[in-house]
Design a protein around this motif. Structure first.
Motif, mmCIF file in Angstrom:
data_model
loop_
_atom_site.group_PDB
_atom_site.id
_atom_site.type_symbol
_atom_site.label_atom_id
_atom_site.label_comp_id
_atom_site.label_asym_id
_atom_site.label_seq_id
_atom_site.Cartn_x
_atom_site.Cartn_y
_atom_site.Cartn_z
ATOM 1 N N UNK A 61 0.674 -1.150 0.048
ATOM 2 C CA UNK A 61 0.060 0.371 0.132
ATOM 3 C C UNK A 61 0.759 1.618 0.386
ATOM 4 N N UNK A 62 -0.016 2.138 -0.212
ATOM 5 C CA UNK A 62 1.336 3.315 -0.621
ATOM 6 C C UNK A 62 0.337 4.459 0.669
ATOM 7 N N UNK A 63 0.624 5.022 1.540
ATOM 8 C CA UNK A 63 0.591 5.547 2.839
ATOM 9 C C UNK A 63 1.257 7.641 2.092
ATOM 10 N N UNK A 64 0.236 8.416 2.841
ATOM 11 C CA UNK A 64 0.979 9.453 3.058
ATOM 12 C C UNK A 64 1.618 9.601 4.462
ATOM 13 N N UNK A 65 2.525 10.468 4.933
ATOM 14 C CA UNK A 65 3.419 10.525 5.820
ATOM 15 C C UNK A 65 3.528 11.863 5.329
ATOM 16 N N UNK A 66 3.846 12.583 6.709
ATOM 17 C CA UNK A 66 4.173 14.281 6.739
ATOM 18 C C UNK A 66 5.953 14.382 7.810
ATOM 19 N N UNK A 67 6.959 14.902 6.981
ATOM 20 C CA UNK A 67 8.546 14.642 7.382
ATOM 21 C C UNK A 67 8.352 15.781 8.185
ATOM 22 N N UNK A 68 8.693 15.970 9.432
ATOM 23 C CA UNK A 68 9.510 17.258 9.881
ATOM 24 C C UNK A 68 10.648 17.806 9.425
ATOM 25 N N UNK A 69 11.056 18.798 9.682
ATOM 26 C CA UNK A 69 12.776 18.753 9.228
ATOM 27 C C UNK A 69 12.775 20.574 10.514
ATOM 28 N N UNK A 70 13.756 20.016 10.817
ATOM 29 C CA UNK A 70 14.206 21.766 11.952
ATOM 30 C C UNK A 70 15.559 22.509 11.612
ATOM 31 N N UNK A 71 15.521 23.355 11.091
ATOM 32 C CA UNK A 71 16.878 24.266 10.879
ATOM 33 C C UNK A 71 17.223 25.630 11.366
ATOM 34 N N UNK A 72 18.171 25.642 11.672
ATOM 35 C CA UNK A 72 18.318 27.484 12.282
ATOM 36 C C UNK A 72 18.697 28.514 10.777
ATOM 37 N N UNK A 111 14.609 29.084 14.111
ATOM 38 C CA UNK A 111 15.182 27.973 14.022
ATOM 39 C C UNK A 111 13.342 28.272 13.195
ATOM 40 N N UNK A 112 13.774 27.039 12.034
ATOM 41 C CA UNK A 112 12.415 27.376 11.611
ATOM 42 C C UNK A 112 12.063 25.364 10.661
ATOM 43 N N UNK A 153 4.729 16.319 3.098
ATOM 44 C CA UNK A 153 4.109 15.038 3.057
ATOM 45 C C UNK A 153 5.103 13.931 2.172
ATOM 46 N N UNK A 154 5.323 12.752 1.977
ATOM 47 C CA UNK A 154 5.840 12.045 1.556
ATOM 48 C C UNK A 154 4.694 11.249 1.148
ATOM 49 N N UNK A 155 4.507 10.168 -0.025
ATOM 50 C CA UNK A 155 3.950 9.006 -0.116
ATOM 51 C C UNK A 155 5.233 7.631 0.128
ATOM 52 N N UNK A 156 5.095 7.016 0.867
ATOM 53 C CA UNK A 156 5.854 5.804 1.513
ATOM 54 C C UNK A 156 5.373 5.425 1.342
ATOM 55 N N UNK A 157 5.413 4.297 0.387
ATOM 56 C CA UNK A 157 5.372 2.184 -0.197
ATOM 57 C C UNK A 157 5.885 1.482 0.828
#
Ligand SMILES: C[S@@+](CC[C@H](N)C(=O)[O-])C[C@H]1O[C@@H](n2cnc3c(N)ncnc32)[C@H](O)[C@@H]1O
Length: 328
Positions: free
Chosen positions: A287-298, A303-304, A309-313
């Protein structure tokens, strides 16, 4: 009391003994023909009338329970009121009409309205069998019938059956050209006033009416969708063959690809469910599911936090040892 109850619901089935006598008047065609009862109750009367003949029997019924019963007995039954059905005009050899003995909401008698509305379905030369309480054969109905029908005969129900609602059976053949016949009007009005002096419906030892044959009506459709009927007609629709033809998977589709599939191809096939099932002794489900990936950058003094959203198989595997694991 039982009869009163039925009467109030607009339901008074034609006694089968009466149907037998009606039948003895009719010479049925040797070829196929159609008969209509636009308020058929549970369908028994029309079924009995058609028994042993080549008739295709068509009914319409408003009451859900009686409609279901009629479906078991007649060739076709439309659900709901005749008012919302779509039916070819002049398509039936017989109009069997035993309407509710009642007033409609506008104060008009239903015996008259049903006759006015449904006589158009009878072919010219076809036979009207009209069953109503004797006193309901009023002058306006008599004129209506005289204008459109000829060879009119009127009888009262046999003694036992007459007791409850004093019904009559009126036979009439639909005219080719319409005109009023005063003698017939008088005959009908007299019949309505004769009470028990009106001749009882006999068994006729000679045929009185010969029916014209009729082909299957082109249109016979209920105004209400019956789920089962809809499913059946979709199943039987010739459109399916066309659809199958369009979406046909050609034999050569499953030929081996010219080059081996690489990981990306297999991933896509898994995600789209193409490889669901058994594979190398394991059961797999992709199945293909939608996931949210969080990144923290300075960024400078800030701090941003960014989300994307990425599709993960994912592939779930059930091994032959009963273990379940997930591949991402
Ligand atoms: C007097 S019974 C006749 C039944 C059957 N024709 C017979 O002779 O045995 C009248 C039937 O008409 C049905 N009915 C009432 N209004 C209707 C309508 N608008 N369209 C179709 N059927 C209706 C009633 O539910 C009832 O079953």
């Amino acid at each position: 009391m039982r009869f009163e109850g039925q009467y109030k619901m607009g339901y008074y089935p034609t006694p089968l003994s009466v149907v037998e006598r009606i039948k003895s008047f009719i010479n049925f065609p040797d070829t196929s023909f159609s008969m209509l009862d636009p308020c058929c109750g549970c369908g028994t009367a029309l079924q009995k009338l058609a028994e042993g003949t080549k008739a295709l029997t068509y009914g319409i019924e408003l009451d859900e329970e009686r409609y279901k019963q009629a479906k078991e007995k007649l060739y076709r039954v439309a659900k709901g009121g005749y008012e919302i059905a779509t039916i070819s005009n002049e398509a039936f050899s017989v109009l069997f009409l035993n309407p509710p003995y009642d007033f409609d909401t506008s104060g008009q008698r239903k015996e008259k309205i049903f006759l006015q509305d449904t006589q158009k379905y009878l072919i010219k030369g076809g036979l009207l069998i009209y069953i109503i309480p004797q006193e309901r054969l009023t002058i306006d109905i008599a004129k209506f019938i005289s204008y459109r029908f000829t060879d009119i005969k009127i009888y009262r129900f046999p003694e036992e059956e007459y007791k409850n609602f004093r019904q009559i059976v009126l036979f009439g053949v639909k005219k080719k050209n319409f005109y009023i016949n005063q003698e017939d009007v008088i005959k009908m009005v007299n019949a309505s006033q004769k009470g028990k002096d009106l001749e009882e419906l006999p068994y006729s030892f000679n045929y009185v009416y010969s029916l014209p044959p009729t082909p299957k009506p082109k249109i016979f459709r209920s105004g209400i969708l019956d789920k089962e009927e809809l499913e059946q007609s979709i199943k039987n629709s010739p459109l399916w063959d066309k659809i199958r033809e369009y979406v046909k998977i050609k034999d050569n589709v499953y030929k081996n690809p010219p080059l081996p599939l690489h990981q990306g191809h297999i991933g896509l096939l898994l995600a789209s469910g193409y490889l669901n099932g058994e594979m190398d002794g394991h059961l797999i489900k992709g199945s293909a599911v939608k996931k949210t990936v969080q990144t923290i950058e300075e960024e400078d003094d800030y701090i941003v936090t960014k989300e994307k959203e990425i599709i993960v198989v994912t592939v779930k595997v059930l091994t032959d040892k009963g273990e379940i694991f997930e591949l991402i």
